[in-house]
Design an enzyme around this catalytic site. Structure first.
Site, short mmCIF file in Angstrom:
data_model
loop_
_atom_site.label_atom_id
_atom_site.label_comp_id
_atom_site.label_asym_id
_atom_site.label_seq_id
_atom_site.Cartn_x
_atom_site.Cartn_y
_atom_site.Cartn_z
N HIS A 35 0.93 2.04 -10.19
CA HIS A 35 -0.06 2.45 -9.19
C HIS A 35 -1.40 1.79 -9.53
O HIS A 35 -1.86 1.89 -10.68
CB HIS A 35 -0.30 3.97 -9.23
N ARG A 39 0.83 -1.20 0.00
CA ARG A 39 0.00 0.00 0.00
C ARG A 39 0.87 1.26 0.00
O ARG A 39 1.89 1.31 0.69
CB ARG A 39 -0.95 0.01 1.20
N ASP A 40 0.43 2.23 -0.82
CA ASP A 40 1.14 3.51 -0.91
C ASP A 40 1.05 4.23 0.44
O ASP A 40 -0.01 4.26 1.07
CB ASP A 40 0.52 4.37 -2.02
N ILE A 41 2.14 4.82 0.86
CA ILE A 41 2.20 5.49 2.16
C ILE A 41 1.39 6.79 2.15
O ILE A 41 0.99 7.27 3.21
CB ILE A 41 3.68 5.73 2.54
N HIS A 83 7.32 1.24 -10.86
CA HIS A 83 6.16 0.82 -10.08
C HIS A 83 4.89 1.19 -10.80
O HIS A 83 4.81 2.21 -11.48
CB HIS A 83 6.17 1.42 -8.67
N GLU A 129 8.73 9.92 -8.69
CA GLU A 129 9.45 10.31 -7.47
C GLU A 129 10.46 9.24 -7.08
O GLU A 129 11.60 9.56 -6.70
CB GLU A 129 8.41 10.50 -6.35
N VAL A 130 10.07 7.98 -7.18
CA VAL A 130 10.94 6.87 -6.76
C VAL A 130 11.41 6.14 -8.02
O VAL A 130 10.58 5.62 -8.79
CB VAL A 130 10.20 5.91 -5.81
P1 DGP Z 1 5.75 8.14 -8.18
O1 DGP Z 1 5.42 9.60 -8.22
O2 DGP Z 1 5.03 7.39 -9.30
O3 DGP Z 1 7.23 7.85 -8.15
O4 DGP Z 1 5.10 7.60 -6.82
C1 DGP Z 1 5.82 7.21 -5.73
C2 DGP Z 1 4.83 6.80 -4.66
O5 DGP Z 1 5.54 6.10 -3.64
C3 DGP Z 1 4.10 7.95 -3.95
O6 DGP Z 1 2.71 7.84 -4.21
C4 DGP Z 1 4.40 7.75 -2.46
C5 DGP Z 1 4.95 6.36 -2.40
N1 DGP Z 1 5.99 6.16 -1.41
C6 DGP Z 1 7.13 6.90 -1.27
N2 DGP Z 1 7.89 6.43 -0.26
C7 DGP Z 1 7.20 5.35 0.24
C8 DGP Z 1 7.47 4.43 1.29
O7 DGP Z 1 8.49 4.50 1.99
N3 DGP Z 1 6.55 3.46 1.52
C9 DGP Z 1 5.40 3.35 0.77
N4 DGP Z 1 4.56 2.36 1.08
N5 DGP Z 1 5.12 4.20 -0.24
C10 DGP Z 1 6.00 5.19 -0.49
#
Ligand code: DGP
Length: 116
Positions: free
Chosen positions: A103, A30-32, A101, A96-97
């Protein structure tokens, strides 16, 4: 060389996450910062930085990511109402990461894809 991101640490179990699915190719958690009642991230276990970095050899994992998204949508009870799958790529895509991934978003009407 790929950068060791937070998602690679989650896949390895070094950082906690609400993991909802895991197999030999992908992990889903799950997204944080959820943007919808269901907001799950599906990532390859072997890091690929962005969608722009995929090659033919990645086709099995890319297919698995989509199939798992559909299965998880059914399990979350959002398949009937509908949902969205999204991949942000690099700077203009808002990524961002830098660990590929997908969504999976749903559980409420999500509106049109982009504002004008
Ligand atoms: P993007 O913009 O597509 O790279 O989305 C990155 C998503 O990752 C963003 O919706 C928040 C999520 N996210 C960032 N850090 C963490 C984390 O440490 N744990 C989880 N579960 N989600 C994270």
């Amino acid at each position: 060389m790929t950068i060791d991101t937070i998602f690679a640490r989650i896949v390895r179990g070094d950082v906690p996450a609400d993991i909802v699915y895991r197999d030999d190719l992908v992990t889903a958690f799950r997204d944080i910062r959820p943007l919808a009642p269901t907001h799950i991230l599906i990532v390859p276990n072997e890091a690929i930085p962005t969608l722009a970095d995929v090659s033919a050899g990645h086709e099995p994992v890319l297919g698995r990511m989509l199939r798992v998204a559909a299965d998880l949508a059914a399990r979350e009870g959002i398949a009937q109402g509908g949902y969205r799958v999204m991949i942000n790529c690099r700077d203009h895509g808002g990524q961002e990461v830098y660990h590929l991934h997908l969504h999976l978003l749903g559980g409420r009407p999500l509106g049109r894809m982009l504002g004008r």
